[in-house]
Design an enzyme around this catalytic site. Structure first.
Site, PDB file in Angstrom:
ATOM      1  CD  GLN A   1      -1.264   0.147   5.368  1.00  0.00           C
ATOM      2  OE1 GLN A   1      -1.030   1.269   4.935  1.00  0.00           O
ATOM      3  NE2 GLN A   1      -0.315  -0.776   5.496  1.00  0.00           N
TER       4      GLN A   1
ATOM      5  CG  ASN B   1       8.392  -3.881   2.317  1.00  0.00           C
ATOM      6  OD1 ASN B   1       8.246  -2.890   3.003  1.00  0.00           O
ATOM      7  ND2 ASN B   1       8.525  -3.811   1.006  1.00  0.00           N
TER       8      ASN B   1
ATOM      9  CG  ASP C   1      16.671  -2.255   0.504  1.00  0.00           C
ATOM     10  OD1 ASP C   1      16.031  -1.196   0.409  1.00  0.00           O
ATOM     11  OD2 ASP C   1      17.520  -2.458   1.383  1.00  0.00           O
TER      12      ASP C   1
ATOM     13  N   PRO D   1       0.847  -1.205   0.000  1.00  0.00           N
ATOM     14  CG  PRO D   1      -0.007  -1.051   2.164  1.00  0.00           C
ATOM     15  CD  PRO D   1       0.768  -1.950   1.252  1.00  0.00           C
ATOM     16  CG  LEU D   2       3.302   1.779  -2.826  1.00  0.00           C
ATOM     17  CD1 LEU D   2       3.632   1.580  -4.300  1.00  0.00           C
ATOM     18  CD2 LEU D   2       4.567   1.874  -2.000  1.00  0.00           C
TER      19      LEU D   2
ATOM     20  CB  ALA E   1       7.201  -0.616  -1.234  1.00  0.00           C
TER      21      ALA E   1
ATOM     22  CB  CYS F   1       2.771   5.184   8.974  1.00  0.00           C
ATOM     23  SG  CYS F   1       2.813   6.832   8.250  1.00  0.00           S
TER      24      CYS F   1
END
Length: 645
Positions: free
Chosen positions: A360, A492, A494, A306-307, A515, A391
């Site tokens: 989300q 998650n 890199d 979720p971006l 991401a 976040c």
């Protein structure tokens, strides 16, 4: 300033203006024949693009041969960055690391949309007159509106071709494709269909949320049990939340339902008195037990993260086309959803191509998160609900949400248990390694999350203090896999190539979440599934951008507001796309996510233009797709590292 120096000066090891010499740390290794200098790079683009002389501003400093900085950087020269060159005898001042959200950008709400705007009653071809009558602030003269309306941007309307009818009528910026000789809006009856996007906000429900008339009985029951120290469990007396009048229940008295939740002594509806539509099912009588909950089996699948801002519905459609298996909506704030904010509910919308889709939620308190979960469980179609505990931004952290929940174990437990109790779909959690850089918390939280009822956890291999600097700690993620077992753990951080994904899977994670890698190259999902490097051409990349604009016009609309909103999100995405280095230009494969490209000339003009880190060049690309920008157009990306170059 080069982007690598702006975002992570510790990794870059210096500027990237040089066109020769050994590869620098943090700089992508490009073949020498493509390398150039900053001056030659911009001169090439200006000569080929035939940029207007008024847009070329030479730097006034005789000691520097750089071109003037873009408008975005000239607007904001603070934190000691005066733009002046230090005297020869002075020590140059260390530049502050640009991190996080670009809060200094001007928040200018466009007002030119409201000038000479046509009344919605005329746009929608409504038979009824305008509700406001003479008090309406919009135009009611179609002829006068057409005199001031900008010219069309193209001969074909995406909405008219896709759905058989354009709801924007004469206000559409492609209106020539569907306006008759007398200005009437044409309709292709044989192709008319409703937009397929799901999870919209019902107007009746929105009114009830704004008036605080929605009752959350299951959430209230779970919260009462949690406040007494009891672990909430399924109860046959649990009922579905009642929405007063939101779904047309006849004869309801809404006079005593001003509060969102009834008082403890107030009369509550029992399971036998719940009004339902259609046949009675077992689920209406008996609550699902935890073992009967729908399972979430996504092990081995590619999960698009979720971006915020860039992870919009058109972008997710692009990623689905390239092979993303699981998608998730942008982070939605639970309090805004409970207030019925249209902009927040828009983040929950789902396209039919998203076969495995979740939303989300972000919040800091058990009551709002549990109530929001119950509301979404009733009103939208999702396969899972995710809690944002990763976040890092101050706006969320200082209110107790995001990463702050990792240090608030009691509240965190109540949120997870409460939401899990009211949801009929699996509950997942996304966390970081911890808050402080050298104090890892994830390995202690994972067993507790498993016991609290989380179906899956995603771990980002960085702490809050790190944000996106330094490399993700995959060794620590491998340790956490054992701590989380048998609960599946996704990793998650890199991942920018199929080699990165293969190394990540060797740690034992159930799958990987992608991401920033998807922002830099959305075809990464294809590369991982086909185990190859894709030397994609500039024309193929431009075709992807064309598809994005098409999806954007379908999603945000084809009137002036919709076109400019599509342009804004396109520019935000271009601020990431410029970091990608084509495979055919690299000396060593693959490009790593912490490597920033030096100045280079691509194999054609378009490839070079897409490599530019200037916002003016991103705008030029958007004009190729959406026509000229409106007067006084200003674009500053939300991320600081993308804004100041």
């Amino acid at each position: 300033m080069a982007e690598g120096a702006a975002e992570a000066p510790a990794e870059s090891g210096g500027g990237s203006d040089s066109g020769a010499g050994a590869p620098e740390r943090g700089v992508a290794p490009i073949k020498p024949q493509y390398l150039t200098t900053k001056e030659q790079f911009h001169e090439f683009l200006e000569a080929k693009g035939q940029e207007k002389p008024s847009q070329e501003i030479k730097a006034g400093d005789p000691g520097s041969n750089d071109l003037a900085e873009p408008e975005a950087k000239r607007i904001r020269l603070e934190d000691g960055q005066t733009g002046e060159v230090a005297e020869p005898g002075e020590q140059p001042q260390a530049q502050k690391r640009a991190r996080g959200q670009n809060k200094g950008r001007p928040h200018m709400k466009p007002t030119h949309y409201d000038k000479n705007r046509l009344c919605p009653s005329l746009v929608q071809d409504s038979a009824a007159k305008c509700f406001f009558g003479d008090r309406c602030r919009f135009l009611h003269d179609v002829g006068l509106y057409l005199e001031t309306k900008p010219s069309d941007l193209g001969p074909r309307c995406v909405l008219f071709e896709t759905f058989g009818r354009c709801p924007y009528g004469v206000t559409c910026r492609f209106a020539g494709a569907h306006l008759g000789p007398e200005g009437q809006n044409l309709v292709q009856e044989e192709r008319v269909q409703a937009p397929p996007v799901r999870n919209g906000l019902d107007k009746a429900l929105q009114q009830q949320l704004r008036k605080r008339k929605v009752r959350f009985e299951r959430a209230e029951q779970a919260l009462r049990q949690l406040s007494k120290g009891h672990v909430p469990g399924p109860s046959p007396e649990a009922t579905v939340p009642e929405v007063s009048g939101a779904e047309g229940a006849p004869g309801q008295d809404s006079g005593d339902t001003q509060q969102a939740v009834p008082e403890p002594g107030a009369e509550a509806l029992t399971s036998g008195s719940v009004r339902t539509c259609g046949p009675l099912t077992d689920e209406d009588i008996v609550r699902l037990r935890p073992c009967e909950k729908r399972k979430l089996d996504i092990s081995g699948k590619l999960y698009l993260a979720p971006l915020t801002t860039c992870g919009n519905l058109p972008f997710r459609r692009i990623c689905k086309r390239f092979g993303a298996d699981v998608t998730c909506g942008e982070m939605a704030v639970c309090t805004n959803l409970l207030q019925g904010q249209t902009s927040e509910w828009a983040l929950l919308r789902r396209h039919p191509c998203e076969d495995i889709f979740g939303v989300q939620l972000e919040g800091a308190f058990p009551d709002t998160m549990t109530k929001c979960a119950e509301l979404l469980n009733r009103t939208i179609e999702v396969d899972f609900v995710d809690i944002n505990v990763g976040c890092p931004i101050d706006l969320v952290y200082k209110k107790g949400g995001g990463c702050a929940l990792m240090n608030r174990a009691a509240k965190f437990q109540q949120i997870v248990r409460g939401m899990n109790q009211v949801l009929d779909v699996p509950l997942t959690v996304k966390i970081r390694t911890g808050v402080q850089e050298r104090v890892n918390l994830a390995h202690r939280l994972l067993p507790e999350l498993r016991d609290w009822g989380a179906a899956l956890v995603t771990l980002h291999g960085r702490s809050r203090e790190q944000r996106y600097t330094k490399l993700a700690d995959w060794e620590y993620i491998a340790q956490c896999v054992t701590a989380a077992s048998p609960m599946p753990l996704f990793g998650n951080g890199d991942i920018l190539s199929y080699e990165d994904a293969n190394r990540a899977m060797q740690t034992g994670v159930a799958g990987v979440m992608i991401a920033r890698g998807a922002l830099l190259k959305p075809w990464l999902f294809t590369e991982i599934k086909e185990q190859r490097h894709w030397d994609i051409s500039s024309s193929e990349r431009m075709a992807i951008l064309q598809d994005f604009t098409r999806y954007g016009l379908e999603h945000w609309g084809s009137d002036t507001q919709g076109v400019e909103k599509t342009r804004r999100f396109l520019l935000e995405w271009l601020s990431f796309l410029c970091r990608y280095v084509p495979v055919g230009l690299l000396e060593r494969l693959p490009q790593r996510i912490n490597e920033r490209p030096p100045y280079y000339l691509g194999r054609d003009y378009l490839e070079t233009l897409m490599a530019s880190q200037k916002a003016a060049d991103w705008i030029r690309i958007s004009e190729m797709l959406l026509g000229p920008v409106p007067p006084n157009f200003v674009f500053l990306p939300k991320h600081k590292a993308n804004a100041y170059k």
